[in-house]
Design an enzyme around this catalytic site. Structure first.
Site, PDB file in Angstrom:
ATOM      1  N   LEU A 124      -5.246 -51.611  20.060  1.00 25.25           N
ATOM      2  CA  LEU A 124      -6.609 -51.208  19.993  1.00 25.25           C
ATOM      3  C   LEU A 124      -7.368 -51.462  18.942  1.00 25.25           C
ATOM      4  O   LEU A 124      -7.258 -50.807  17.787  1.00 25.25           O
ATOM      5  CB  LEU A 124      -6.930 -49.771  20.569  1.00 25.25           C
ATOM      6  CG  LEU A 124      -8.578 -49.452  20.997  1.00 25.25           C
ATOM      7  CD1 LEU A 124      -8.863 -50.466  21.847  1.00 25.25           C
ATOM      8  CD2 LEU A 124      -8.568 -48.117  21.232  1.00 25.25           C
ATOM      9  N   ASP A 125      -8.201 -52.483  18.673  1.00 28.57           N
ATOM     10  CA  ASP A 125      -9.317 -52.616  17.447  1.00 28.57           C
ATOM     11  C   ASP A 125      -8.567 -53.124  16.496  1.00 28.57           C
ATOM     12  O   ASP A 125      -8.878 -52.844  15.226  1.00 28.57           O
ATOM     13  CB  ASP A 125     -10.062 -51.585  17.293  1.00 28.57           C
ATOM     14  CG  ASP A 125     -10.967 -51.059  18.297  1.00 28.57           C
ATOM     15  OD1 ASP A 125     -11.386 -49.952  18.480  1.00 28.57           O
ATOM     16  OD2 ASP A 125     -11.368 -52.041  19.092  1.00 28.57           O
ATOM     17  N   GLU A 126      -7.024 -53.777  16.411  1.00 33.81           N
ATOM     18  CA  GLU A 126      -6.400 -54.136  15.324  1.00 33.81           C
ATOM     19  C   GLU A 126      -5.920 -55.454  15.379  1.00 33.81           C
ATOM     20  O   GLU A 126      -5.105 -56.089  14.545  1.00 33.81           O
ATOM     21  CB  GLU A 126      -5.148 -53.243  15.393  1.00 33.81           C
ATOM     22  CG  GLU A 126      -5.308 -51.672  15.158  1.00 33.81           C
ATOM     23  CD  GLU A 126      -4.117 -51.021  14.752  1.00 33.81           C
ATOM     24  OE1 GLU A 126      -4.403 -49.608  14.842  1.00 33.81           O
ATOM     25  OE2 GLU A 126      -3.053 -51.599  14.441  1.00 33.81           O
TER      26      GLU A 126
END
Ligand SMILES: Nc1nc2c(c(=O)[nH]1)N[C@@H](CN(C=O)c1ccc(C(=O)N[C@@H](CCC(=O)O)C(=O)O)cc1)CN2
Length: 308
Positions: free
Chosen positions: A252-254
């Site tokens: 997530l969001d990486e």
């Protein structure tokens, strides 16, 4: 006799970059490659294109290390009749240069806009900004559909002449919702943009969609991953808030960051102020990231990007 008005030395009218003037030229091609770095790559590509009758318009390259690293190159070229010969040119490049250097590459026609789907929840500023820029010709793409897990934006989206599909999705019906969305997307799109789509995407979806996804996260990553970043920023008392556009991965969001920007804030702003100020940054960051992807300017290297 009339005298010409005095000319004043001033900034000349900025000329549009060549890709803008030739972006709609049916004979304008883009070649984006990466491979293990070694001598002879630039020469081999140049010789191949010259042999095909192509004229190189721009060429940008980057090596990740002094020898032994990864070599990246983006080449724009003009080749009369490209539309008719693109597939043969791609096969020939694959069998010769790409095979010799064990190269990964894409060879695209600037004239053919990419097919794009946009996914959104309730927040409208990013999706409407993308549709507005597309209508103005700032983003050369074919938005084939908008998919949302809420019905709120149907009228606004349809006012742009774009199909809107409401597919209710929550963490409780994720597999069913994603299956329906995959049925809409699979084989129909070159890019999916998450324009404030507030559902976590499963690895199954990422493996099945057959196109890259770009997400706009409303923080200056790696700060404030996950939901509610503006409230977290207010609580932390940061002096900068921002937005990050990145490719979507299972983490997530990486995923690989494509573009970021920030705006200064201070103790005077409360969380709604941060949400309002942040929205302008989100729109600017997402549109730049999408444009660069549409123009085949973004290469992924591990969990980073090289933007030409
Ligand atoms: N696999 C990935 N999925 C998503 C990514 C990603 O990078 N990888 N980015 C997010 C966008 N996002 C922040 O930018 C984000 C969206 C949603 C959530 C979240 O916790 N959602 C909850 C449900 C919340 C709700 O229903 O209101 C959940 O899905 O369980 C965190 C971050 C998009 N997806």
């Amino acid at each position: 006799m009339t005298t010409a008005p005095p000319t004043t030395a001033g900034p000349s009218t900025p000329s549009l970059p060549s890709t803008v003037s030739s972006a709609h030229d049916g004979d304008h091609g883009r070649l984006l490659i990466h491979c293990a770095d070694r001598p002879g790559i630039v020469s081999a590509i140049g010789t191949f294109l010259a042999g095909a009758g192509a004229n190189i318009v721009t060429l940008d390259q980057f090596s990740t290390a002094e020898g032994g690293g990864t070599f990246f190159q983006r080449t724009e070229f003009h080749l009369p009749g490209l539309t008719a010969t693109r597939e043969e040119l791609e096969r020939s490049f694959a069998a010769t240069v790409a095979d010799e250097f064990d190269m990964q590459f894409t060879l695209t026609e600037a004239r053919k806009p990419k097919r794009v789907a946009i996914m959104v929840s309730k927040t409208d500023h990013c999706v409407l900004d993308l549709l507005w820029r597309n209508r103005r010709g700032e983003l050369d793409m074919n938005v084939v559909m908008v998919i949302s897990n809420h019905p709120d934006l149907a009228t606004d989206v349809r006012s742009f002449g774009v199909p809107f599909f409401h597919v209710p999705a929550t963490r409780d019906n994720r597999a069913e919702a994603e299956a329906r969305i995959l049925d809409l997307l699979r084989g129909n799109v070159d890019l999916v943009v998450l324009a404030r789509y507030m559902q976590i995407i499963t690895p199954t979806f990422l493996e099945g969609v057959g196109a890259p996804l770009i997400n706009i996260h409303h923080s200056f990553l790696p700060a404030f991953i996950g939901a509610g970043p503006y409230a977290k920023a207010r609580e932390r008392g940061v002096k900068l808030i921002g937005a990050t556009a990145h490719y979507v991965t299972a983490d997530l969001d990486e995923g690989p960051i494509i573009e970021q920007d920030v705006v200064r804030v201070d103790h005077r702003q409360d969380t709604p102020d941060l949400v309002r100020m942040g929205a302008d940054v989100e729109r600017a960051v997402l549109s730049r990231a999408v444009r660069w992807h549409l123009e085949d300017r973004v290469a992924v290297h591990g969990n980073t990007t090289i933007v030409f």
